[in-house]
Design a protein around this motif. Structure first.
Motif, PDB file in Angstrom:
ATOM      1  N   PRO A 222       0.802  -1.232   0.000  1.00 11.59           N
ATOM      2  CA  PRO A 222       0.000   0.000   0.000  1.00 11.59           C
ATOM      3  C   PRO A 222       0.832   1.278   0.000  1.00 11.59           C
ATOM      4  CG  PRO A 222      -0.966  -1.599   1.485  1.00 11.59           C
ATOM      5  CD  PRO A 222       0.346  -2.177   1.043  1.00 11.59           C
ATOM      6  N   ASP A 223       1.957   1.287   0.755  1.00 11.75           N
ATOM      7  CA  ASP A 223       2.750   2.513   0.808  1.00 11.75           C
ATOM      8  C   ASP A 223       3.402   2.819  -0.548  1.00 11.75           C
ATOM      9  OD1 ASP A 223       4.412   0.187   1.370  1.00 11.75           O
ATOM     10  OD2 ASP A 223       6.048   1.593   1.751  1.00 11.75           O
ATOM     11  N   VAL A 224       3.790   1.765  -1.299  1.00 10.73           N
ATOM     12  CA  VAL A 224       4.367   1.976  -2.635  1.00 10.73           C
ATOM     13  C   VAL A 224       3.280   2.476  -3.589  1.00 10.73           C
ATOM     14  CG1 VAL A 224       5.457   0.861  -4.617  1.00 10.73           C
ATOM     15  CG2 VAL A 224       6.174   0.260  -2.296  1.00 10.73           C
ATOM     16  N   GLN A 225       2.089   1.891  -3.503  1.00 10.07           N
ATOM     17  CA  GLN A 225       0.988   2.358  -4.342  1.00 10.07           C
ATOM     18  C   GLN A 225       0.692   3.831  -4.078  1.00 10.07           C
ATOM     19  OE1 GLN A 225      -2.572  -0.109  -4.683  1.00 10.07           O
ATOM     20  NE2 GLN A 225      -1.461  -1.868  -3.848  1.00 10.07           N
ATOM     21  N   SER A 226       0.705   4.221  -2.804  1.00  9.53           N
ATOM     22  CA  SER A 226       0.434   5.615  -2.436  1.00  9.53           C
ATOM     23  C   SER A 226       1.493   6.548  -3.008  1.00  9.53           C
ATOM     24  CB  SER A 226       0.383   5.766  -0.909  1.00  9.53           C
ATOM     25  OG  SER A 226      -0.678   5.028  -0.359  1.00  9.53           O
ATOM     26  N   ARG A 227       2.746   6.161  -2.888  1.00  6.58           N
ATOM     27  CA  ARG A 227       3.837   7.025  -3.350  1.00  6.58           C
ATOM     28  C   ARG A 227       3.849   7.156  -4.870  1.00  6.58           C
ATOM     29  NH1 ARG A 227       8.005   8.078   0.511  1.00  6.58           N
ATOM     30  NH2 ARG A 227       7.268   7.441   2.585  1.00  6.58           N
ATOM     31  N   ILE A 228       3.518   6.089  -5.560  1.00  6.93           N
ATOM     32  CA  ILE A 228       3.415   6.180  -7.021  1.00  6.93           C
ATOM     33  C   ILE A 228       2.286   7.140  -7.400  1.00  6.93           C
ATOM     34  CG2 ILE A 228       2.777   4.912  -9.117  1.00  6.93           C
ATOM     35  CD1 ILE A 228       4.272   2.496  -7.976  1.00  6.93           C
ATOM     36  N   GLY A 229       1.146   7.016  -6.728  1.00  8.76           N
ATOM     37  CA  GLY A 229       0.022   7.909  -7.013  1.00  8.76           C
ATOM     38  C   GLY A 229       0.361   9.360  -6.732  1.00  8.76           C
ATOM     39  N   LEU A 230       1.048   9.618  -5.614  1.00  8.26           N
ATOM     40  CA  LEU A 230       1.446  10.985  -5.269  1.00  8.26           C
ATOM     41  C   LEU A 230       2.444  11.520  -6.286  1.00  8.26           C
ATOM     42  CD1 LEU A 230       1.457  13.430  -3.412  1.00  8.26           C
ATOM     43  CD2 LEU A 230       3.132  12.240  -1.954  1.00  8.26           C
ATOM     44  N   TRP A 231       3.363  10.671  -6.717  1.00  6.14           N
ATOM     45  CA  TRP A 231       4.360  11.092  -7.720  1.00  6.14           C
ATOM     46  C   TRP A 231       3.654  11.532  -9.002  1.00  6.14           C
ATOM     47  CZ3 TRP A 231       9.903   9.596  -7.185  1.00  6.14           C
ATOM     48  CH2 TRP A 231      10.695  10.081  -8.242  1.00  6.14           C
ATOM     49  N   ARG A 232       2.623  10.786  -9.413  1.00  3.04           N
ATOM     50  CA  ARG A 232       1.862  11.131 -10.618  1.00  3.04           C
ATOM     51  C   ARG A 232       1.222  12.506 -10.471  1.00  3.04           C
ATOM     52  NH1 ARG A 232      -0.456   7.274 -13.818  1.00  3.04           N
ATOM     53  NH2 ARG A 232      -1.389   9.075 -14.842  1.00  3.04           N
ATOM     54  N   VAL A 233       0.574  12.738  -9.337  1.00  2.00           N
ATOM     55  CA  VAL A 233      -0.095  14.020  -9.103  1.00  2.00           C
ATOM     56  C   VAL A 233       0.921  15.157  -9.093  1.00  2.00           C
ATOM     57  CG1 VAL A 233      -1.454  15.379  -7.456  1.00  2.00           C
ATOM     58  CG2 VAL A 233      -2.002  12.966  -7.824  1.00  2.00           C
ATOM     59  N   ALA A 234       2.034  14.962  -8.380  1.00  2.00           N
ATOM     60  CA  ALA A 234       3.053  16.005  -8.263  1.00  2.00           C
ATOM     61  C   ALA A 234       3.712  16.294  -9.612  1.00  2.00           C
ATOM     62  CB  ALA A 234       4.104  15.597  -7.234  1.00  2.00           C
ATOM     63  N   THR A 235       3.923  15.251 -10.420  1.00  2.00           N
ATOM     64  CA  THR A 235       4.523  15.453 -11.738  1.00  2.00           C
ATOM     65  C   THR A 235       3.614  16.284 -12.628  1.00  2.00           C
ATOM     66  OG1 THR A 235       5.820  13.421 -11.657  1.00  2.00           O
ATOM     67  CG2 THR A 235       5.343  14.311 -13.834  1.00  2.00           C
TER      68      THR A 235
ATOM     69  N   PRO B 222      11.154   9.347 -14.956  1.00  2.00           N
ATOM     70  CA  PRO B 222      11.826   9.220 -13.658  1.00  2.00           C
ATOM     71  C   PRO B 222      11.027   8.383 -12.660  1.00  2.00           C
ATOM     72  CG  PRO B 222      11.992  11.468 -14.446  1.00  2.00           C
ATOM     73  CD  PRO B 222      11.047  10.759 -15.390  1.00  2.00           C
ATOM     74  N   MET B 223       9.687   8.459 -12.715  1.00  2.00           N
ATOM     75  CA  MET B 223       8.861   7.653 -11.819  1.00  2.00           C
ATOM     76  C   MET B 223       8.990   6.178 -12.164  1.00  2.00           C
ATOM     77  SD  MET B 223       4.713   7.642 -11.295  1.00  2.00           S
ATOM     78  CE  MET B 223       4.433   6.481 -12.645  1.00  2.00           C
ATOM     79  N   VAL B 224       8.959   5.862 -13.451  1.00  2.00           N
ATOM     80  CA  VAL B 224       9.101   4.474 -13.896  1.00  2.00           C
ATOM     81  C   VAL B 224      10.431   3.903 -13.414  1.00  2.00           C
ATOM     82  CG1 VAL B 224       9.327   2.984 -15.929  1.00  2.00           C
ATOM     83  CG2 VAL B 224       7.602   4.791 -15.897  1.00  2.00           C
TER      84      VAL B 224
END
Length: 331
Positions: A80-93, A263-265
């Motif tokens: 769950p924490d990795v899923q959250s961070r990926i989602g946040l990275w998408r929004v921030a990007t 960079p996220m990938v």
């Protein structure tokens, strides 16, 4: 004594005056709206409110199943924490790319305003829009800063090419405002869809998007009315060139806004086959077409769809049959 104007010429002159009056009226209303309702990045967002605190592990950042990456088995299998961070990275990007685009936009608007004559109604509105874009850039950057993630925004190669954008008004103001819509319409589409489909969004993301949508509606309206006013008067050669340039601009900009950042990938080690699974599907293709639908319909309205330009729309993967004007007005 010169011959009196023909009835047809009189009608043409009256039509032009009427069109100019209607166009000016729209700009004046947009300027008034910017005075009546606007937001300040720091006065109107409660950054210090504990409910607005940004935690990268907050489950509200998890990508929903409607997201191309969010519905892959690889993503759903992550902690769950990795899923959250990926989602946040998408929004921030998206916010970082947004503020970079708006930086280019502001410079282009000021370049355009620099050459406007005294008494031009566009001058006041363009300065209103520029000041609003400054507020957007501040709230986007503040959000990015609070993630404490290494968000980069535009790819380096594209960033270098994008530096040409502020100089486009010197070449063609019509092409400049196509660029404007190419940057603003896709992100507006994504944000509206996120609010409509999102359930339990983080209040900080929700507030920023609602402010941005409200003010961008005016910016998009100005660009569309400007093009409606100017494109019909362009000479045929320049209009044909604009017709071909429009899908090329949108094809690149739509993908920047919707595609996963490199960079996220790399940071999260997302396998290439997962990226292909998520972003080489009919659903992804449909999303790309949908995010530029309003600009594509506008191109049809302005006579910018011909045999050559339609083929370009198809080559860049953005073609769909434009809606009739009556149907567009009802949207």
């Amino acid at each position: 004594m010169p011959n009196p104007p023909s009835k047809t010429l009189d009608e043409e002159i009256r039509a032009k005056v009427s069109d100019r009056a209607a166009y000016t009226s729209v700009i004046e209303r947009l300027s008034k709206a910017s005075v009546d309702k606007h937001w300040d990045a720091y006065a109107d967002i409660p950054w210090a409110d504990p409910d607005f605190a940004l935690d990268p592990d907050d489950p509200r950042w998890i990508l929903p199943p409607v997201d191309p990456l969010g519905r892959t088995e690889w993503y759903r299998s992550q902690p769950p924490d990795v899923q959250s961070r990926i989602g946040l990275w998408r929004v921030a990007t998206m916010m970082k790319i947004g503020l970079q685009f708006e930086n280019l936009l502001k410079r282009g608007l000021l370049s355009y305003a620099y050459r406007l004559p005294n008494g031009s109604p566009e001058f006041r509105y363009v300065l209103h829009e520029t000041s609003e874009e400054c507020q957007h850039a501040m709230m986007f950057q503040e959000f990015v800063n609070r993630t404490e993630m290494p968000i980069r925004g535009m790819p380096k190669a594209l960033d270098l090419l994008a530096q040409i954008f502020p100089h486009v008004p010197r070449i063609s103001t019509e092409l400049f405002f196509i660029f404007v819509l190419g940057g603003e319409d896709p992100i507006d589409y994504v944000q509206r869809k996120t609010i409509k489909d999102g359930d339990g969004l983080h209040p900080l993301q929700d507030t920023i998007m609602r402010i941005h949508i409200a003010e961008e509606a005016r910016h998009i309206s100005f660009a569309r009315h400007y093009l409606r006013h100017r494109v019909p008067a362009m000479n045929p050669v320049r209009r044909r060139a604009l017709a071909v340039a429009t899908p090329l601009v949108l094809g690149r900009m739509a993908r920047i806004m919707l595609a996963p950042p490199g960079p996220m990938v790399k940071y999260f080690g997302i396998p290439k086959e997962v990226v292909r699974e998520a972003y080489r599907t009919d659903a992804w293709s449909a999303e790309l077409k949908a995010c530029v639908a309003k600009v594509r319909d506008l191109a049809a309205e302005l006579g910018l769809l011909n045999r050559v330009s339609t083929r370009v729309w198809k080559v860049v993967g953005l073609w769909d049959t434009p809606k009739p004007r009556r149907a567009r007005a009802a949207r």
